[in-house]
Design a protein around this motif. Structure first.
Motif, PDB file in Angstrom:
ATOM      1  N   LEU A 166      -2.680  -8.235   0.136  1.00 10.07           N
ATOM      2  CA  LEU A 166      -1.979  -8.369   1.410  1.00 10.07           C
ATOM      3  C   LEU A 166      -2.425  -7.304   2.413  1.00 10.07           C
ATOM      4  CD1 LEU A 166       1.792  -9.314   0.888  1.00 10.07           C
ATOM      5  CD2 LEU A 166       0.140 -10.413   2.399  1.00 10.07           C
ATOM      6  N   THR A 167      -2.584  -6.085   1.953  1.00 13.07           N
ATOM      7  CA  THR A 167      -3.029  -5.018   2.857  1.00 13.07           C
ATOM      8  C   THR A 167      -4.435  -5.307   3.372  1.00 13.07           C
ATOM      9  OG1 THR A 167      -1.643  -3.366   1.778  1.00 13.07           O
ATOM     10  CG2 THR A 167      -3.529  -2.555   3.019  1.00 13.07           C
ATOM     11  N   PHE A 168      -5.316  -5.776   2.506  1.00  9.90           N
ATOM     12  CA  PHE A 168      -6.674  -6.139   2.926  1.00  9.90           C
ATOM     13  C   PHE A 168      -6.629  -7.217   4.009  1.00  9.90           C
ATOM     14  CE2 PHE A 168     -10.314  -8.995   2.560  1.00  9.90           C
ATOM     15  CZ  PHE A 168     -11.385  -8.126   2.642  1.00  9.90           C
ATOM     16  N   MET A 169      -5.793  -8.231   3.801  1.00 13.14           N
ATOM     17  CA  MET A 169      -5.673  -9.309   4.782  1.00 13.14           C
ATOM     18  C   MET A 169      -5.164  -8.787   6.126  1.00 13.14           C
ATOM     19  SD  MET A 169      -4.035 -12.266   2.355  1.00 13.14           S
ATOM     20  CE  MET A 169      -5.076 -13.447   1.479  1.00 13.14           C
TER      21      MET A 169
ATOM     22  N   ALA B  93      -2.266   2.197  13.238  1.00 10.43           N
ATOM     23  CA  ALA B  93      -1.400   2.779  12.215  1.00 10.43           C
ATOM     24  C   ALA B  93      -1.534   2.034  10.891  1.00 10.43           C
ATOM     25  CB  ALA B  93       0.053   2.752  12.692  1.00 10.43           C
ATOM     26  N   LEU B  94      -1.663   0.713  10.963  1.00  7.98           N
ATOM     27  CA  LEU B  94      -1.824  -0.084   9.741  1.00  7.98           C
ATOM     28  C   LEU B  94      -3.172   0.173   9.091  1.00  7.98           C
ATOM     29  CD1 LEU B  94      -0.322  -3.477  11.005  1.00  7.98           C
ATOM     30  CD2 LEU B  94       0.821  -1.645   9.750  1.00  7.98           C
ATOM     31  N   ILE B  95      -4.221   0.245   9.903  1.00 13.77           N
ATOM     32  CA  ILE B  95      -5.548   0.536   9.361  1.00 13.77           C
ATOM     33  C   ILE B  95      -5.569   1.934   8.747  1.00 13.77           C
ATOM     34  CG2 ILE B  95      -7.972   0.888   9.965  1.00 13.77           C
ATOM     35  CD1 ILE B  95      -7.610  -1.263  12.127  1.00 13.77           C
ATOM     36  N   GLY B  96      -4.882   2.889   9.388  1.00 11.49           N
ATOM     37  CA  GLY B  96      -4.817   4.243   8.854  1.00 11.49           C
ATOM     38  C   GLY B  96      -4.120   4.298   7.506  1.00 11.49           C
ATOM     39  N   THR B  97      -3.067   3.478   7.336  1.00  8.12           N
ATOM     40  CA  THR B  97      -2.362   3.436   6.056  1.00  8.12           C
ATOM     41  C   THR B  97      -3.251   2.857   4.967  1.00  8.12           C
ATOM     42  OG1 THR B  97      -0.259   3.168   7.233  1.00  8.12           O
ATOM     43  CG2 THR B  97      -0.274   2.594   4.903  1.00  8.12           C
ATOM     44  N   TYR B  98      -4.027   1.840   5.328  1.00  4.84           N
ATOM     45  CA  TYR B  98      -5.006   1.285   4.384  1.00  4.84           C
ATOM     46  C   TYR B  98      -6.040   2.335   4.001  1.00  4.84           C
ATOM     47  CZ  TYR B  98      -9.351  -1.251   3.212  1.00  4.84           C
ATOM     48  OH  TYR B  98     -10.522  -1.677   2.635  1.00  4.84           O
ATOM     49  N   GLY B  99      -6.507   3.096   4.994  1.00  2.93           N
ATOM     50  CA  GLY B  99      -7.478   4.146   4.705  1.00  2.93           C
ATOM     51  C   GLY B  99      -6.910   5.209   3.778  1.00  2.93           C
ATOM     52  N   LYS B 100      -5.631   5.549   3.972  1.00  5.58           N
ATOM     53  CA  LYS B 100      -4.984   6.527   3.092  1.00  5.58           C
ATOM     54  C   LYS B 100      -4.937   6.008   1.654  1.00  5.58           C
ATOM     55  CE  LYS B 100      -0.509   6.870   2.838  1.00  5.58           C
ATOM     56  NZ  LYS B 100       0.939   7.135   3.098  1.00  5.58           N
ATOM     57  N   TRP B 101      -4.623   4.713   1.491  1.00  8.48           N
ATOM     58  CA  TRP B 101      -4.590   4.127   0.151  1.00  8.48           C
ATOM     59  C   TRP B 101      -5.969   4.192  -0.510  1.00  8.48           C
ATOM     60  CZ3 TRP B 101      -6.766   0.737  -3.118  1.00  8.48           C
ATOM     61  CH2 TRP B 101      -6.025   0.325  -4.231  1.00  8.48           C
ATOM     62  N   ARG B 102      -7.009   3.889   0.275  1.00  7.40           N
ATOM     63  CA  ARG B 102      -8.372   3.934  -0.281  1.00  7.40           C
ATOM     64  C   ARG B 102      -8.728   5.343  -0.746  1.00  7.40           C
ATOM     65  NH1 ARG B 102     -12.187   0.243   1.475  1.00  7.40           N
ATOM     66  NH2 ARG B 102     -13.529   1.345   0.000  1.00  7.40           N
ATOM     67  N   ARG B 103      -8.337   6.350   0.028  1.00  8.69           N
ATOM     68  CA  ARG B 103      -8.653   7.733  -0.348  1.00  8.69           C
ATOM     69  C   ARG B 103      -7.886   8.146  -1.601  1.00  8.69           C
ATOM     70  NH1 ARG B 103      -8.208   8.162   5.271  1.00  8.69           N
ATOM     71  NH2 ARG B 103      -6.073   8.983   5.104  1.00  8.69           N
ATOM     72  N   GLN B 104      -6.671   7.637  -1.755  1.00  3.85           N
ATOM     73  CA  GLN B 104      -5.861   8.003  -2.915  1.00  3.85           C
ATOM     74  C   GLN B 104      -6.212   7.191  -4.158  1.00  3.85           C
ATOM     75  OE1 GLN B 104      -1.853   7.438  -1.505  1.00  3.85           O
ATOM     76  NE2 GLN B 104      -1.774   9.421  -0.435  1.00  3.85           N
ATOM     77  N   ASN B 105      -6.941   6.093  -3.994  1.00  3.94           N
ATOM     78  CA  ASN B 105      -7.285   5.212  -5.109  1.00  3.94           C
ATOM     79  C   ASN B 105      -8.778   4.889  -5.094  1.00  3.94           C
ATOM     80  OD1 ASN B 105      -4.413   4.179  -6.225  1.00  3.94           O
ATOM     81  ND2 ASN B 105      -4.326   4.333  -3.990  1.00  3.94           N
TER      82      ASN B 105
ATOM     83  N   ALA C 129       0.820  -1.220   0.000  1.00  6.49           N
ATOM     84  CA  ALA C 129       0.000   0.000   0.000  1.00  6.49           C
ATOM     85  C   ALA C 129       0.849   1.263   0.000  1.00  6.49           C
ATOM     86  CB  ALA C 129      -0.929   0.005   1.211  1.00  6.49           C
ATOM     87  N   GLY C 130       2.159   1.125   0.090  1.00  8.10           N
ATOM     88  CA  GLY C 130       3.035   2.284   0.082  1.00  8.10           C
ATOM     89  C   GLY C 130       3.511   2.645   1.470  1.00  8.10           C
ATOM     90  N   ALA C 131       4.502   3.508   1.514  1.00  3.85           N
ATOM     91  CA  ALA C 131       5.116   3.905   2.782  1.00  3.85           C
ATOM     92  C   ALA C 131       4.083   4.505   3.733  1.00  3.85           C
ATOM     93  CB  ALA C 131       6.234   4.910   2.526  1.00  3.85           C
ATOM     94  N   MET C 132       4.272   4.223   5.026  1.00  9.83           N
ATOM     95  CA  MET C 132       3.401   4.802   6.036  1.00  9.83           C
ATOM     96  C   MET C 132       3.660   6.304   6.135  1.00  9.83           C
ATOM     97  SD  MET C 132       4.016   1.797   8.900  1.00  9.83           S
ATOM     98  CE  MET C 132       2.783   2.363  10.063  1.00  9.83           C
ATOM     99  N   SER C 133       2.643   7.054   6.507  1.00  9.96           N
ATOM    100  CA  SER C 133       2.838   8.483   6.756  1.00  9.96           C
ATOM    101  C   SER C 133       3.672   8.655   8.018  1.00  9.96           C
ATOM    102  CB  SER C 133       1.485   9.175   6.921  1.00  9.96           C
ATOM    103  OG  SER C 133       0.854   8.717   8.117  1.00  9.96           O
ATOM    104  N   ASN C 134       4.200   9.865   8.211  1.00 12.95           N
ATOM    105  CA  ASN C 134       5.005  10.115   9.407  1.00 12.95           C
ATOM    106  C   ASN C 134       4.201   9.895  10.677  1.00 12.95           C
ATOM    107  OD1 ASN C 134       7.272  10.799   7.894  1.00 12.95           O
ATOM    108  ND2 ASN C 134       6.745  12.977   7.819  1.00 12.95           N
TER     109      ASN C 134
END
Length: 554
Positions: A174-177, A154-166, A87-92
């Motif tokens: 893997l991220t969904f799992m 933090a992991l769920i937040g990164t998934y949420g960021k990916w959803r907003r960007q895509n 899903a890409g690098a985590m935010s700071n």
């Protein structure tokens, strides 16, 4: 899966966070494995612990370090890397939350470990009341749980960021799992957090005179059974999404993989009563209901088996295999990244059969609280899950540290897996056999060594000691491999393998990522399975009775 949006490497900043978790995990493996060796030697009747060490202290260290610390830290480290890779690098902010979660978990683990070593918390990894530990032990457990929530958030937040960007795209598998497993963990740990914070900690501090033992056990097993799937689902992530890439194939079905994980979320939590089938105070009808729900978990397990062997066969046939089992020869048996997880996968067949027996309403009474259960536990967690974790680490550690899995380490990894298999065959097989003869779990040899019935168990206890010794050799080997891959292997780039779905496969249904729906169904199942039984248990608690006073004196 949207292959074009997937990075090829874990971000270096996320890699440091992931490796921090793995360092703690493998330290726990070494110390917990040593305690396991001492434990089986004592149970053989041929060895006594030196320096005044208590058997139940050793047993608690073994269970806590391997059942809770090793697994939780490895899973968090692996899931952090998996999300960063797909899903890409985590935010700071998310990365900071990950580090906060890591340190909360580490400090909590240290607090609990100190109390165990001081003999103030020899309460086993289940820490059942009326066994009581020092308050610091319970505070440490609380920090571990809260830390895992922060890291998971933090992991769920990164998934949420990916959803907003895509928008409109299907998230990386893997991220969904990872999100499904993290959500399951957070929901499940609400039970153990409740019993620790509202019952055991106030009781240990002397703020209340007694606790409701049945409520505390019920809340523990609300957590205790999904804990098994929290261990297992990262192994499924490897099998579904990583092994196909390693063998040169494709993921059999992205949609099937997502559905199986959602079914685990639904059916892994409202089933804790099947660990309490012989306990009074719970209406048999509710026990039976949860047994039925337990058996529903078999469905996604069979879906996984079908998917994996379909992947193996399709890959083998694409490489020219013929006949019913010709594809077996085409699998990369010389590659530890495949062979080690495959052995764990194969071990899940007898392990799953044993789990069906444990969960059965009648057969459970034959094996309940015998060492059969311990043998089953070592087939599921200590073989299926741990071997898959080892297989993951053989490519994950060098990927994160910028090194290579050398031919020598690859060969040693395969040897280690077979050493582990031989040791577990001896130990777990002997545990199952002794359990059928009535040998109790947990007890030291000195507590039953003089009985006539115990004479039947002695050969099996010795076999356990032999198996445990071989397993300890396996632990030494895996630690050698881990240290080499982390610090001494040649510099280079090791692939983080991520499989892709078959070309032309239909897009996974959008309903799979409708979290309001799945969380709503999960909540409904939990409320249906637990609300009335818990009200009944609390209303009919035998406070003040002689029986209750007897429990309180244990």
């Amino acid at each position: 899966m949207q292959a074009s949006t997937i990075p090829t490497k874990v971000d270096p900043r996320d890699a440091k966070l992931s490796m921090a978790h793995l360092y703690v995990a493998f330290t726990a493996l070494g110390l917990g494995g040593l305690m396991g060796l001492l434990q089986v030697m004592v149970r053989s009747g041929k060895f006594q612990l030196p320096f005044g060490i208590d058997y139940y202290q050793v047993l608690t260290v073994h269970g806590v370090l391997l059942g809770l610390v090793l697994t939780t830290f490895f899973i968090m480290g692996f899931q952090t890397a998996a999300v960063s890779r797909t899903a890409g690098a985590m935010s700071n902010g998310a990365r900071l939350a990950g580090w906060i979660g890591f340190w909360l978990m580490t400090i909590g683990t240290a607090m609990a470990a100190v109390m165990i070593l001081l003999k103030e918390a020899s309460v086993l990894f289940t820490f059942y009341a009326p066994l009581k530990a020092h308050p610091v032990f319970y505070i440490g457990l609380t920090l571990v749980i809260v830390g895992s929530w922060v890291a998971g958030g933090a992991l769920i937040g990164t998934y949420g960021k990916w959803r907003r960007q895509n928008p409109g795209k299907t998230s990386p598998l893997l991220t969904f799992m990872v999100v499904v497993n993290t959500v399951m963990w957070i929901v499940a740990t609400l039970g153990v957090a409740a019993t620790v914070l509202l019952q055991l900690l106030p009781w240990s501090l002397g703020l209340v005179e007694r606790v409701d033992v049945l409520v505390s056990r019920t809340l523990f097993w609300y957590f205790g059974h999904p804990l098994v799937y929290f261990w297992l689902l990262p192994a499924y992530m490897c099998w579904y999404a990583i092994v196909p890439k390693i063998i040169g194939g494709k993921i059999f079905s992205d949609s099937l993989a997502r559905l199986s994980f959602l079914l685990f979320l639904l059916f892994s939590i409202p089933v804790g009563f099947h660990h309490q089938l012989v306990e009074p105070g719970i209406d048999p009808a509710w026990k039976f209901l949860q047994v039925v729900l337990t058996f529903m978990v078999i469905i996604p397990s069979l879906m996984t088996a079908f998917s994996m062997f379909a992947t193996f066969e399709k890959t083998g046939r694409s490489q020219g295999s013929t006949g019913l089992f010709g594809w077996v020869k085409k699998l990369p048996w010389g590659d530890a990244r495949f062979t080690v997880p495959f052995i764990g996968m194969a071990a899940f067949i007898p392990a799953g059969a044993g789990g069906i027996i444990n969960a059965s309403h009648q057969l459970n009474q034959v094996v309940h609280n015998t060492i059969w259960v311990t043998g089953h536990f070592h087939l599921t967690l200590a073989t299926t899950v741990v071997l898959t974790f080892f297989g993951i680490s053989y490519w994950l550690v060098p990927h994160l540290t910028g090194r290579k899995l050398t031919k020598a380490m690859n060969k040693l990894a395969i040897i280690q897996a077979w050493v582990w298999t031989v040791g577990m065959t001896f130990m777990s097989g002997a545990m199952h056999a002794a359990g059928l003869l009535g040998a109790p779990r947990r007890s030291a040899f000195s507590e039953y060594g003089g009985s006539a019935q115990a004479a039947e168990w002695i050969p099996y206890q010795i076999a356990q000691a032999i198996g445990g010794s071989i397993l300890f050799i396996g632990i030494i080997l895996v630690l050698v491999i881990f240290i080499n891959l982390a610090f001494f292997a040649p510099k280079g780039e090791e692939e983080f393998p991520v499989g892709e779905a078959e070309a032309g496969e239909e897009k996974s249904p959008a309903v799979f990522e409708n979290w309001k729906l799945w969380l709503g169904i999960t909540a409904a199942l939990i409320l249906f399975a637990y609300t009335i039984p818990l009200i009944d248990i609390i209303q009919n608690a035998p406070i003040g009775s002689k029986g209750w006073q007897t429990w309180g004196k244990w």
